[in-house]
Design an enzyme around this catalytic site. Structure first.
Site, PDB file in Angstrom:
ATOM      1  CG  ASN A   9      -1.690   1.234   1.453  1.00  0.00           C
ATOM      2  OD1 ASN A   9      -1.773   2.072   0.556  1.00  0.00           O
ATOM      3  ND2 ASN A   9      -2.270   1.383   2.637  1.00  0.00           N
ATOM      4  CE  LYS A  11      -0.053   3.256   4.793  1.00  0.00           C
ATOM      5  NZ  LYS A  11      -0.091   3.356   6.235  1.00  0.00           N
ATOM      6  CG  HIS A  95      -5.919   1.803   5.080  1.00  0.00           C
ATOM      7  ND1 HIS A  95      -5.504   2.801   5.925  1.00  0.00           N
ATOM      8  CD2 HIS A  95      -4.888   0.938   4.976  1.00  0.00           C
ATOM      9  CE1 HIS A  95      -4.258   2.548   6.316  1.00  0.00           C
ATOM     10  NE2 HIS A  95      -3.859   1.425   5.744  1.00  0.00           N
ATOM     11  CD  GLU A  97      -2.960   5.491   6.767  1.00  0.00           C
ATOM     12  OE1 GLU A  97      -2.894   5.562   5.522  1.00  0.00           O
ATOM     13  OE2 GLU A  97      -2.059   4.969   7.464  1.00  0.00           O
ATOM     14  CD  GLU A 167      -3.627  -2.585   7.339  1.00  0.00           C
ATOM     15  OE1 GLU A 167      -2.465  -2.712   6.959  1.00  0.00           O
ATOM     16  OE2 GLU A 167      -4.340  -1.618   7.015  1.00  0.00           O
ATOM     17  N   GLY A 173       2.304   2.236  10.737  1.00  0.00           N
ATOM     18  CA  GLY A 173       3.241   3.346  10.584  1.00  0.00           C
ATOM     19  C   GLY A 173       3.973   3.719  11.863  1.00  0.00           C
ATOM     20  CB  SER A 212       5.009  -1.880  12.042  1.00  0.00           C
ATOM     21  OG  SER A 212       4.626  -0.531  12.292  1.00  0.00           O
TER      22      SER A 212
HETATM   23  P1  PGA Z   1       2.694   0.266   7.657  1.00  0.00           P
HETATM   24  O1  PGA Z   1       1.237   0.480   7.020  1.00  0.00           O
HETATM   25  O2  PGA Z   1       3.231  -1.023   7.069  1.00  0.00           O
HETATM   26  O3  PGA Z   1       3.490   1.458   7.221  1.00  0.00           O
HETATM   27  O4  PGA Z   1       2.528   0.155   9.121  1.00  0.00           O
HETATM   28  C1  PGA Z   1       0.367  -0.593   6.825  1.00  0.00           C
HETATM   29  C2  PGA Z   1      -0.921  -0.104   6.226  1.00  0.00           C
HETATM   30  O5  PGA Z   1      -1.358   1.003   6.546  1.00  0.00           O
HETATM   31  O6  PGA Z   1      -1.548  -0.808   5.411  1.00  0.00           O
END
Ligand code: PGA
Length: 250
Positions: A9, A11, A95, A97, A167, A173, A212
């Site tokens: 992803n 982003k 997601h 976010e 997640e 993140g 992560s």
């Molecule tokens: P990250 O993000 O691997 O940077 O923690 C995962 C995600 O948001 O799908």
């Protein structure tokens, strides 16, 4: 046997030049005989071009979100048919976010799930609890509620052609991943919940872990019985790191 899936992803990162170099390096590094399916989810404006770069490879293309509506006066939105038209096979829905920053509710996420499937896209339904929810022992209730929103609209049959991504919001993140046992507990609950409705679908639906994921922790996470691969943010922007995560899913 469920085929592992590793999804990157991106982003809101990248540029035409950066994407081209990332994809080229990745295609050199990801082993052709890899058992795991690999998916890249670039930002909307780059979908077409990244799709061209992935043409005739085994790496799939997906989008990061989709509009719940099929077409019309929805300024700034992108429909499932458009995603299909530019070569997407997958799309992330719900997601964290999108849920947290853009206020997407469980019911909107469920409608996006339906919209994706109506165009033959595979929705990757993201679920997960916040730190506060985990600390107040509400993890399973929250994830269950997020799944129920989709199940009540689409029915369990819809999960046969879908992917679920667990997640935990506190792991996204932050560099702080869920431990393999913490993740496995939730994955088992998800699969158990699906199994109570349909055992065959439960056995086949892929449940990814995200939050992560790195080359250094992917192998132990993917070794858990109910973890079928990963949804990778930050680490998917580095070809070498992402390729090692894909290899860990083999
Ligand atoms: P990250 O993000 O691997 O940077 O923690 C995962 C995600 O948001 O799908």
């Amino acid at each position: 046997m469920r085929q592992p899936l590793v999804a990157g992803n991106w982003k809101m990162h990248g540029s035409r030049a950066e994407n081209a170099s990332l994809v080229r390096s990745l295609l050199d590094l990801v082993r052709a005989e890899s058992r795991a399916e690999v998916l890249l989810c670039p930002p909307f404006p780059y979908l077409w071009e990244v799709g061209r770069l992935l043409k005739d490879t085994d790496v799939a293309l997906g989008a990061q979100s989709v509009c719940a509506e099929p077409h019309g006066a929805f300024t700034g939105e992108v429909s499932a048919a458009m995603l299909k038209d530019v070569g997407c096979h997958f799309v992330l829905v719900g997601h964290s976010e999108r849920r947290q920053i853009f206020g997407e509710s469980d019911s909107l996420v469920a409608r996006k799930f339906v919209a994706a499937q109506s165009q033959g896209l595979v929705p990757v339904l993201c679920v997960g609890e916040t730190l506060e929810e985990r600390e107040s022992n509400r993890t399973l209730a929250v994830v269950s509620r997020q799944l129920d929103a989709v199940l009540s609209v689409s029915g369990v049959g819809a999960l046969a052609g879908a992917v679920i991504a667990y997640e935990p919001v506190w792991a996204i993140g932050t560099g702080r991943n869920a431990s393999p046992d913490q993740a496995q507990e939730v994955h088992a609950m998800i699969r158990g919940k699906v199994a109570a409705l349909d055992a065959t679908i439960a056995a086949s639906v892929r449940v990814l872990y995200g939050g992560s994921v790195k080359a250094s922790n992917a192998r132990e996470l993917f070794a858990m019985p109910d973890i079928d691969g990963g949804l990778v943010g930050g680490a998917s922007l580095k070809a070498d790191e992402f390729a090692r995560i894909c290899a860990a899913a083999d």
